[in-house]
Design a protein around this motif. Structure first.
Motif, short mmCIF file in Angstrom:
data_model
loop_
_atom_site.label_atom_id
_atom_site.label_comp_id
_atom_site.label_asym_id
_atom_site.label_seq_id
_atom_site.Cartn_x
_atom_site.Cartn_y
_atom_site.Cartn_z
N THR A 147 0.81 -1.22 0.00
CA THR A 147 0.00 0.00 0.00
C THR A 147 0.85 1.27 0.00
O THR A 147 0.53 2.25 0.67
CB THR A 147 -0.97 0.00 1.19
N LYS A 148 1.96 1.23 -0.73
CA LYS A 148 2.75 2.41 -1.08
C LYS A 148 3.70 2.92 -0.01
O LYS A 148 4.03 4.10 0.03
CB LYS A 148 1.83 3.55 -1.54
N GLY A 149 4.16 2.03 0.89
CA GLY A 149 5.31 2.36 1.71
C GLY A 149 5.09 3.09 3.01
O GLY A 149 5.99 3.79 3.50
N GLN A 150 3.93 2.92 3.63
CA GLN A 150 3.73 3.52 4.95
C GLN A 150 4.61 2.84 5.99
O GLN A 150 5.08 1.72 5.80
CB GLN A 150 2.27 3.41 5.40
N GLY A 151 4.81 3.51 7.12
CA GLY A 151 5.58 2.91 8.20
C GLY A 151 4.88 1.68 8.77
O GLY A 151 3.65 1.64 8.86
N SER A 152 5.66 0.69 9.13
CA SER A 152 5.14 -0.56 9.69
C SER A 152 5.60 -0.69 11.14
O SER A 152 6.32 0.16 11.65
CB SER A 152 5.63 -1.75 8.85
N PRO A 153 5.23 -1.79 11.83
CA PRO A 153 5.65 -1.96 13.22
C PRO A 153 7.16 -2.00 13.42
O PRO A 153 7.63 -1.76 14.53
CB PRO A 153 5.01 -3.29 13.61
N THR A 154 7.94 -2.32 12.38
CA THR A 154 9.39 -2.42 12.55
C THR A 154 10.16 -1.25 11.93
O THR A 154 11.38 -1.26 11.88
CB THR A 154 9.92 -3.75 11.96
N THR A 155 9.45 -0.21 11.47
CA THR A 155 10.12 0.97 10.92
C THR A 155 10.89 1.70 12.02
O THR A 155 10.31 2.00 13.07
CB THR A 155 9.09 1.94 10.30
N PRO A 156 12.16 1.99 11.84
CA PRO A 156 12.93 2.71 12.86
C PRO A 156 12.35 4.10 13.13
O PRO A 156 11.86 4.77 12.22
CB PRO A 156 14.33 2.80 12.26
N ARG A 157 12.41 4.52 14.37
CA ARG A 157 11.94 5.86 14.74
C ARG A 157 12.70 6.92 13.93
O ARG A 157 13.92 6.85 13.77
CB ARG A 157 12.16 6.11 16.23
N GLY A 158 11.96 7.87 13.43
CA GLY A 158 12.55 9.00 12.72
C GLY A 158 12.71 8.81 11.23
O GLY A 158 12.98 9.78 10.52
N GLU A 159 12.54 7.57 10.72
CA GLU A 159 12.69 7.36 9.28
C GLU A 159 11.44 7.86 8.55
O GLU A 159 10.33 7.45 8.86
CB GLU A 159 12.91 5.88 8.96
N PRO A 160 11.60 8.76 7.57
CA PRO A 160 10.45 9.23 6.80
C PRO A 160 9.87 8.10 5.96
O PRO A 160 10.60 7.28 5.40
CB PRO A 160 11.04 10.33 5.91
N ARG A 161 8.55 8.07 5.87
CA ARG A 161 7.86 7.11 5.03
C ARG A 161 6.82 7.86 4.19
O ARG A 161 6.69 9.07 4.30
CB ARG A 161 7.21 6.01 5.88
N SER A 162 6.07 7.12 3.39
CA SER A 162 5.20 7.77 2.40
C SER A 162 4.16 8.69 3.03
O SER A 162 3.74 9.67 2.41
CB SER A 162 4.53 6.72 1.53
N ILE A 163 3.69 8.37 4.23
CA ILE A 163 2.75 9.27 4.90
C ILE A 163 3.30 9.79 6.23
O ILE A 163 2.65 10.57 6.90
CB ILE A 163 1.37 8.60 5.12
N GLN A 164 4.50 9.35 6.61
CA GLN A 164 5.17 9.90 7.79
C GLN A 164 6.28 10.83 7.29
O GLN A 164 7.46 10.50 7.32
CB GLN A 164 5.74 8.78 8.68
N PHE A 165 5.87 12.00 6.79
CA PHE A 165 6.82 12.88 6.10
C PHE A 165 7.94 13.36 7.02
O PHE A 165 9.07 13.59 6.58
CB PHE A 165 6.08 14.10 5.53
N GLN A 166 7.64 13.56 8.30
CA GLN A 166 8.64 14.03 9.25
C GLN A 166 9.33 12.88 9.98
O GLN A 166 10.10 13.12 10.92
CB GLN A 166 7.96 14.95 10.28
N GLY A 167 9.06 11.67 9.55
CA GLY A 167 9.65 10.51 10.21
C GLY A 167 8.66 9.86 11.16
O GLY A 167 7.77 10.52 11.70
N THR A 168 8.80 8.57 11.36
CA THR A 168 7.90 7.84 12.26
C THR A 168 8.12 8.30 13.70
O THR A 168 9.24 8.58 14.13
CB THR A 168 8.13 6.33 12.16
N GLU A 169 7.02 8.36 14.44
CA GLU A 169 7.05 8.88 15.81
C GLU A 169 7.24 7.80 16.87
O GLU A 169 7.53 8.10 18.01
CB GLU A 169 5.76 9.65 16.10
N ALA A 170 7.04 6.54 16.50
CA ALA A 170 7.08 5.45 17.48
C ALA A 170 8.36 4.63 17.33
O ALA A 170 8.93 4.53 16.25
CB ALA A 170 5.86 4.55 17.31
N ASP A 171 8.79 4.05 18.44
CA ASP A 171 9.92 3.13 18.39
C ASP A 171 9.50 1.84 17.70
O ASP A 171 8.34 1.43 17.77
CB ASP A 171 10.40 2.80 19.80
#
Length: 287
Positions: free
Chosen positions: A126-150
């Motif tokens: 579904t086009k690269g959204q952050g998943s449960p294992t995405t590192p904190r702070g890495e930008p993704r397709s809808i997390q433009f400022q980086g993922t907020e969760a560990d």
């Protein structure tokens, strides 16, 4: 492994050209050939996602379920028909996100099955959204400022909750992954194999970034030591350890008590209960 292609179907593969999922499919079929598993004695279960399409390309019994619901179905299959080799194949979003609660209870129940997780740290379908294992702070397709969760540490969770076989593989090393899959499928009980599977479309790192950091566990790692295994599961960054992180003595599997105490025949082979037998069971619940 001379005839691993005999497990392949003629279904058109829907993955992107060059996707590391092809290597996982190759390793999986090679492991089945080495184990001499017959296609009719194999059952694959998956949910939704790019990884969950793998059963379409393997000659076997298979069940595609709802998003995140592969494990409870596979648990029932393994308990009812222990003569099958039951394998869950899905992505980290499917197994650790939508199916995270089922993952926890599979660790409790210890079904005799193997879970192979294609872990690319995004929702690739579904086009690269952050998943449960995405590192904190890495930008993704809808997390433009980086993922907020560990990120979740699923392999650490598996070690802490008594899973007796926990491993990590790398899609770009199919020979090593084949060895891990053979060991996982042979191991009695719930086996977890998390596979680093870089997405060539949505990942911010090329496959080469992972190749530079992947390190095979050597003789200095004791897979029987849970503290050492837990430490390896926490390593992510400049060093990505792959191999058998933890292996312990098998424990009773889900459904084994039924076969030991009630019937030595699998549920799948028992005739359906008649009305009289069901009535007797209901009577047992009366005060």
């Amino acid at each position: 492994m001379a005839d691993a292609d005999r497990f392949r179907t003629d279904a058109e593969v829907q993955w992107c050209p060059g996707c590391p999922n092809f290597s996982i499919l190759k390793a999986f079929c090679s492991a089945l050939e080495r184990l001499e598993v017959e296609p009719h004695r194999l059952c694959l279960v998956s949910g939704i996602g790019q990884a969950a399409k793998l059963p379409h390309y393997v000659k076997a019994n298979f069940f595609n379920g709802l998003h995140g619901r592969a494990l409870p179905v596979a648990t029932a299959i393994a308990a009812a028909n222990p003569g099958l080799t039951t394998v869950v194949v899905s992505g980290e979003g499917d197994c650790y996100g939508e199916g995270g609660n089922h993952f926890l209870h599979a660790l409790r129940r210890n079904p005799n099955l193997t879970m192979v997780v294609h872990d690319n740290r995004i929702y690739a379908l579904t086009k690269g959204q952050g998943s449960p294992t995405t590192p904190r702070g890495e930008p993704r397709s809808i997390q433009f400022q980086g993922t907020e969760a560990d990120p979740l540490n699923p392999l650490g969770i598996a070690v802490l909750h008594g899973c007796t076989f926990v491993a990590r593989g790398f899609a770009a090393d199919p020979d090593h992954l084949t060895d891990l899959l053979v060991q996982a499928i042979q191991h009695p009980g719930f086996s977890v194999v998390d596979v680093i599977q870089p997405c060539i479309t949505w990942d911010r790192h090329p496959v080469g970034w992972y190749k530079e950091r992947v390190v095979k566990l050597g003789a200095d790692h004791d897979p029987g030591n849970p503290e050492a295994a837990l430490a390896r599961t926490r390593e992510w960054g400049d060093r990505l350890p792959i191999g058998v992180l933890y292996r312990a003595n098998p424990r009773p599997t889900f459904g084994s008590r039924f076969r030991e105490e009630i019937s030595d025949r699998p549920l799948a082979e028992l005739p359906p209960l008649g009305a009289e037998a069901i009535g007797e069971i209901f009577e047992g619940f009366r005060p």
